[in-house]
Write an enzyme that holds these catalytic residues in place. Structure first.
Site, short mmCIF file in Angstrom:
data_model
loop_
_atom_site.label_atom_id
_atom_site.label_comp_id
_atom_site.label_asym_id
_atom_site.label_seq_id
_atom_site.Cartn_x
_atom_site.Cartn_y
_atom_site.Cartn_z
CG ASP A 1 2.07 15.99 13.00
OD1 ASP A 1 2.26 15.15 13.90
OD2 ASP A 1 2.42 15.84 11.82
CD GLU B 1 1.52 8.93 4.45
OE1 GLU B 1 1.08 8.33 5.46
OE2 GLU B 1 2.44 9.78 4.48
CG PHE C 1 10.74 13.00 7.43
CD1 PHE C 1 10.06 14.20 7.47
CD2 PHE C 1 10.93 12.39 6.19
CE1 PHE C 1 9.59 14.81 6.32
CE2 PHE C 1 10.47 12.99 5.03
CZ PHE C 1 9.80 14.19 5.09
CB SER D 1 -0.94 0.00 1.21
OG SER D 1 -0.21 -0.10 2.41
CG HIS E 1 1.36 2.21 4.39
ND1 HIS E 1 0.29 2.24 3.52
CD2 HIS E 1 1.52 3.48 4.84
CE1 HIS E 1 -0.18 3.48 3.45
NE2 HIS E 1 0.55 4.24 4.24
#
Length: 288
Positions: free
Chosen positions: A101, A9, A210, A7, A259
């Site tokens: 966030d 994002e 990140f 999958s 993912h």
């Protein structure tokens, strides 16, 4: 080696150039037949309208199962009801329910007085609505706001008890990080599927940023490997090799689903998927 379910994002575009990049990403990756794709919100819910537009367009033009992100940030329950009604009307059947966030400039999350206090509250409310399959987030390493190293396991259990049927983890650099978390979740009685989140590293500088923001630890050997690769102008080659190896190790350890956080840059994700035996069935010609 077992071929995994995959999958992806995506994030919603905020400029014309970014729009072209999203559609290119969808066109490149849709032929790999992902089990679903997710579309994010910006920090503080800043891309709410853009997220809805991207979700609807991807679902319509590519026929993909789209799991739309939904957060608690800066939204009333009435506004959230309007959002999920619009998702349902667009044919969306899955939601990734997250706390979200804090808005830009805010030090920490503050619930809206007429909104949801946490991701657990949001998931409970969505489960009562009953129209969507619910996914949630998970942290294999302590969330920056976690009280202790086990807090994220306990919190995930609460989200699953509230109605989430699967969880997508934050990214990590070593398979053992995921396996330790998975084992702790099983010991705690969590039966929901836990899907490892994979970050193909497009930029080592960006990936380090990140990692610092979300509490992902960076192994010394990874830091040293990228330092050498950047000096030799082989950063992309190293990133592809490390991502493929990480996925191989996860699959060998019994993982069936992966993912990928694509950052709307599809080539490295596609290359890794091909290396894992995930190949396109057809070439899509329908573009937005």
């Amino acid at each position: 080696m077992t071929t995994p379910n995959i999958s992806f994002e995506f994030f919603p575009p905020q400029t014309l150039d970014a729009s072209f990049r999203l559609w290119e990403t969808a066109q490149v990756l849709a032929p790999l037949k992902p089990s679903f794709v997710s579309v994010t919100y910006g920090a503080g819910g800043t891309t709410r309208k853009l997220t809805h537009e991207a979700v609807a367009a991807i679902h319509k033009n590519y026929g993909l199962n789209v799991a739309a992100h939904l957060t608690c940030v800066d939204a009333t329950k009435a506004e959230t009801k309007e959002i999920i009604d619009a998702y349902a009307e667009a044919g969306v059947t899955e939601i990734v329910a997250l706390r979200g966030d804090p808005p830009k400039g805010a030090a920490r999350f503050t619930p809206h007085p007429e909104g949801f206090a946490s991701s657990v509250d949001l998931i409970e409310w969505l489960a009562e609505d009953g129209r969507f399959t619910l996914r949630c987030g998970a942290y294999p390493e302590p969330h920056p706001e976690a009280a202790d190293s086990f807090a994220d396991v306990r919190w995930l259990k609460r989200k699953c008890e509230a109605g989430a049927t699967s969880a997508i983890t934050q990214f990590f650099f070593e398979a053992e990080t995921f396996f330790r978390f998975r084992d702790a979740c099983v010991k705690e009685g969590i039966t929901a599927k836990i899907i490892p989140g994979i970050l193909p590293i497009q930029s080592w500088k960006g990936a380090k940023g990140f990692a610092q923001r979300c509490g992902t630890s960076i192994p010394t050997w990874v830091e040293e490997a990228f330092d050498h690769a950047i000096r030799d102008d082989r950063e992309a080659l190293l990133a592809t090799a490390l991502c493929t190896e990480l996925c191989d190790n996860l699959i060998a350890g019994g993982v069936d689903d992966l993912h990928f956080y694509t950052l709307n840059r599809p080539q490295m994700t596609r290359d890794v998927c091909h290396a894992l035996g995930v190949n396109p069935d057809v070439v899509l010609e329908n573009v937005a």
